[in-house]
Scaffold this active site. Structure first.
Site, PDB file in Angstrom:
ATOM      1  N   ASN A  80       0.876  -1.169   0.000  1.00  0.00           N
ATOM      2  CA  ASN A  80       0.000   0.000   0.000  1.00  0.00           C
ATOM      3  C   ASN A  80       0.914   1.220   0.000  1.00  0.00           C
ATOM      4  O   ASN A  80       1.456   1.605   1.036  1.00  0.00           O
ATOM      5  CB  ASN A  80      -0.881  -0.040   1.262  1.00  0.00           C
ATOM      6  CG  ASN A  80      -1.866   1.112   1.317  1.00  0.00           C
ATOM      7  OD1 ASN A  80      -1.794   2.037   0.504  1.00  0.00           O
ATOM      8  ND2 ASN A  80      -2.764   1.066   2.281  1.00  0.00           N
TER       9      ASN A  80
ATOM     10  N   ARG B 182      -2.516  -1.983  -3.576  1.00  0.00           N
ATOM     11  CA  ARG B 182      -3.722  -1.181  -3.405  1.00  0.00           C
ATOM     12  C   ARG B 182      -3.618   0.009  -4.357  1.00  0.00           C
ATOM     13  O   ARG B 182      -2.639   0.750  -4.335  1.00  0.00           O
ATOM     14  CB  ARG B 182      -3.807  -0.671  -1.974  1.00  0.00           C
ATOM     15  CG  ARG B 182      -4.984   0.240  -1.796  1.00  0.00           C
ATOM     16  CD  ARG B 182      -5.018   0.854  -0.424  1.00  0.00           C
ATOM     17  NE  ARG B 182      -6.192   1.681  -0.290  1.00  0.00           N
ATOM     18  CZ  ARG B 182      -6.232   2.792   0.424  1.00  0.00           C
ATOM     19  NH1 ARG B 182      -5.169   3.207   1.077  1.00  0.00           N
ATOM     20  NH2 ARG B 182      -7.344   3.491   0.496  1.00  0.00           N
TER      21      ARG B 182
ATOM     22  N   HIS C 257     -12.817   2.909  -0.301  1.00  0.00           N
ATOM     23  CA  HIS C 257     -12.826   1.866   0.745  1.00  0.00           C
ATOM     24  C   HIS C 257     -13.458   0.579   0.215  1.00  0.00           C
ATOM     25  O   HIS C 257     -13.980  -0.232   0.990  1.00  0.00           O
ATOM     26  CB  HIS C 257     -13.649   2.285   1.988  1.00  0.00           C
ATOM     27  CG  HIS C 257     -13.071   3.392   2.788  1.00  0.00           C
ATOM     28  ND1 HIS C 257     -13.860   4.343   3.410  1.00  0.00           N
ATOM     29  CD2 HIS C 257     -11.796   3.702   3.091  1.00  0.00           C
ATOM     30  CE1 HIS C 257     -13.080   5.192   4.053  1.00  0.00           C
ATOM     31  NE2 HIS C 257     -11.817   4.842   3.880  1.00  0.00           N
TER      32      HIS C 257
ATOM     33  N   ARG D 157     -12.354  15.397   7.361  1.00  0.00           N
ATOM     34  CA  ARG D 157     -13.124  15.797   6.180  1.00  0.00           C
ATOM     35  C   ARG D 157     -14.558  16.131   6.564  1.00  0.00           C
ATOM     36  O   ARG D 157     -15.149  15.451   7.415  1.00  0.00           O
ATOM     37  CB  ARG D 157     -13.143  14.683   5.126  1.00  0.00           C
ATOM     38  CG  ARG D 157     -11.805  14.338   4.554  1.00  0.00           C
ATOM     39  CD  ARG D 157     -11.950  13.390   3.362  1.00  0.00           C
ATOM     40  NE  ARG D 157     -10.676  12.773   3.037  1.00  0.00           N
ATOM     41  CZ  ARG D 157     -10.438  11.463   3.119  1.00  0.00           C
ATOM     42  NH1 ARG D 157     -11.402  10.622   3.472  1.00  0.00           N
ATOM     43  NH2 ARG D 157      -9.254  10.990   2.824  1.00  0.00           N
TER      44      ARG D 157
ATOM     45  N   GLU E 153      -8.284  -5.154   5.001  1.00  0.00           N
ATOM     46  CA  GLU E 153      -8.098  -4.800   3.590  1.00  0.00           C
ATOM     47  C   GLU E 153      -6.906  -5.542   2.979  1.00  0.00           C
ATOM     48  O   GLU E 153      -6.940  -5.913   1.812  1.00  0.00           O
ATOM     49  CB  GLU E 153      -7.929  -3.283   3.466  1.00  0.00           C
ATOM     50  CG  GLU E 153      -9.262  -2.574   3.719  1.00  0.00           C
ATOM     51  CD  GLU E 153      -9.124  -1.074   3.948  1.00  0.00           C
ATOM     52  OE1 GLU E 153      -8.789  -0.684   5.081  1.00  0.00           O
ATOM     53  OE2 GLU E 153      -9.353  -0.308   3.003  1.00  0.00           O
TER      54      GLU E 153
END
Ligand code: AMP
Length: 431
Positions: free
Chosen positions: A28, A111, A200, A261, A404
């Site tokens: 990643n 990823r 996601h 955010r 993940e």
């Protein structure tokens, strides 16, 4: 779009090893960091995990943990670029007898944040795939360049090995046009590829499937609302294993209140800040992505700290928590309506897995929808998937830890299973 490369046998020449290569390295790659895990797909176990951060600085840090025995090792010192970072990782792995030159390595799974509309599945990387990921940089300016660097570096290190891109957006490509399109002029939207992509995705895919497993059902038979609540946060509505709506959009800014955010705002807020506030586009981008959400509302983005302040009677933290929960509840209600029938609501990621007060508050008052949380079950701390709703509840409420890396490794291995694991070794000195 996915295509298998012809399995390379250049260095192996002779017959294939009788046992199939079973390891997958998951990478990643961020702009200044690389997280990695090496997994053995025979039993999905971890062989090693680690992280390189502050790449390009004087104080780069590599933290490596072998899980086959041995302690975590840390080194601090300049690591100039991703190439140097991956070579340093390879050296650490080699020291544990897990070198990247091993014939056991079947593939490297990467990823990749944005796969646009084209990448609906994990894809073996070739030049055309690299070019397409590059073409998507305008819609993922922060992430795709770093992901590409990671792939190119890994390709240079093991050119013989399948490199697989697993896209954060892929799971959401099943959304119908009614959910994926914004109601703006179609020609303008198409010209600039403006639509709702969602993110996601590996987490939503994994958690929705694991939730079905927890219920003892096939994914095709289950409708799930997945709430991925980490520092970034997103919800998805999954019908029979396929995503039909998700809360993030063109970028990860849309939807839920997140750590830093804003999630949903009236787009006119932006014009207002430009015209009346005199702010530049970049300043507004920073405001909404980095200085909003929980941190903008109360100065903290860690839910543990916010809960501590709430418990001490801090009004600002209370308001931030309430706004967070209000938005979450609205999405639960919206996705309930989108799905029509809901079998389970699954909480996951840092907040979803750990913050019992968030789970309790998100579901409070939704008894009419069949949503109830059992206080005792909700208070249990565990790393296992579990139900927190009473036995006789109409809708299951679950905590399902996300994974993940395992999902990326599983998708990678499934794709290269037949052709991967060439058995070819690395040239000398590369490990
Ligand atoms: P993630 O992005 O999934 O790694 O989630 C990170 C976030 O999870 C942190 O910013 C915290 O807000 C939250 N978190 C982690 N552990 C806990 C905990 N024990 N209780 C509440 N929130 C937590």
């Amino acid at each position: 779009m996915s295509s298998h490369p012809s399995p390379t046998t250049a260095a192996s020449g002779g017959p294939r090893p009788a046992t199939r290569a079973s390891r997958v390295l998951v990478l990643n790659s961020g702009s200044s960091s690389v997280k990695y895990q090496l997994l053995d797909m025979r039993d999905s176990s971890r062989l090693a995990v680690g992280l390189v951060e502050r790449i390009g600085e004087e104080t780069s840090r590599l933290k490596h943990t072998p899980l086959t025995g041995g302690r975590t090792r840390e080194q601090v010192g300049p690591i100039a670029d991703h190439d140097a970072a991956l070579k340093a990782v390879a050296t650490e792995l080699a020291a544990d007898g897990l070198g990247l030159d091993s014939a056991e390595l079947a593939a490297i799974g990467h990823r990749v944040v944005h796969g646009g509309q084209r990448f609906t599945e994990p894809t073996v990387v070739d030049d055309a795939v690299l070019a397409e990921i590059e073409r998507l940089i305008p819609v993922a300016p922060l992430h795709n360049p770093a992901n590409l660097t990671g792939i190119r570096t890994a390709m240079a290190l093991r050119p013989d090995l399948p490199q697989v891109a697993v896209f954060d957006t892929a799971f959401h490509t099943t959304m119908p046009e009614s959910a994926a399109r914004y109601a703006i002029d179609v020609r303008t939207a198409d010209e600039h590829r403006i639509r709702r992509y969602g993110f996601h995705g590996t987490s939503h895919a994994y958690v929705s499937r694991e939730t079905a497993r927890l219920l003892g059902k096939a994914p095709e038979d289950v409708n799930v609302i997945v709430l991925h609540l980490g520092n970034g946060a997103s919800a998805s509505a999954v019908r029979g294993g396929r995503c039909v709506d998700t809360s993030m959009g063109l970028t990860p800014l849309e939807g839920l209140v997140m750590g830093t955010r804003s999630g949903d705002v009236d787009p006119a807020v932006i014009f207002h800040l430009q015209r009346v506030g005199g702010m530049s586009t970049d300043e507004i981008d920073t405001l909404l992505n980095k200085r909003s959400g929980l941190i903008g509302l109360c100065g903290d983005n860690d839910m543990r700290e916010i809960r501590r302040r709430v418990d001490e009677g801090d009004e600002q933290a209370r308001l931030a928590f309430d706004i967070y929960i209000h938005r979450l509840k609205k999405y639960i209600g919206a996705y309930y309506a989108v799905l029509g029938r809901v079998d389970a609501v699954a909480f996951t990621a840092g907040v979803g897995e750990n913050a019992a007060p968030v789970r309790e508050a998100a579901v409070a008052g939704l008894e009419q929808l069949g949503l109830v949380v059992d206080g005792d079950l909700n208070a249990v701390r565990s790393g296992e998937p579990r139900l927190i709703s009473p036995r006789d509840a109409r809708v299951a409420v679950a905590v399902v830890p996300t994974d993940e890396e395992l999902e990326i490794a599983t998708q990678t291995y499934a794709l290269v299973g037949e052709s991967g694991g060439s058995g070819a070794g690395l040239g000398e000195g590369n490990a």
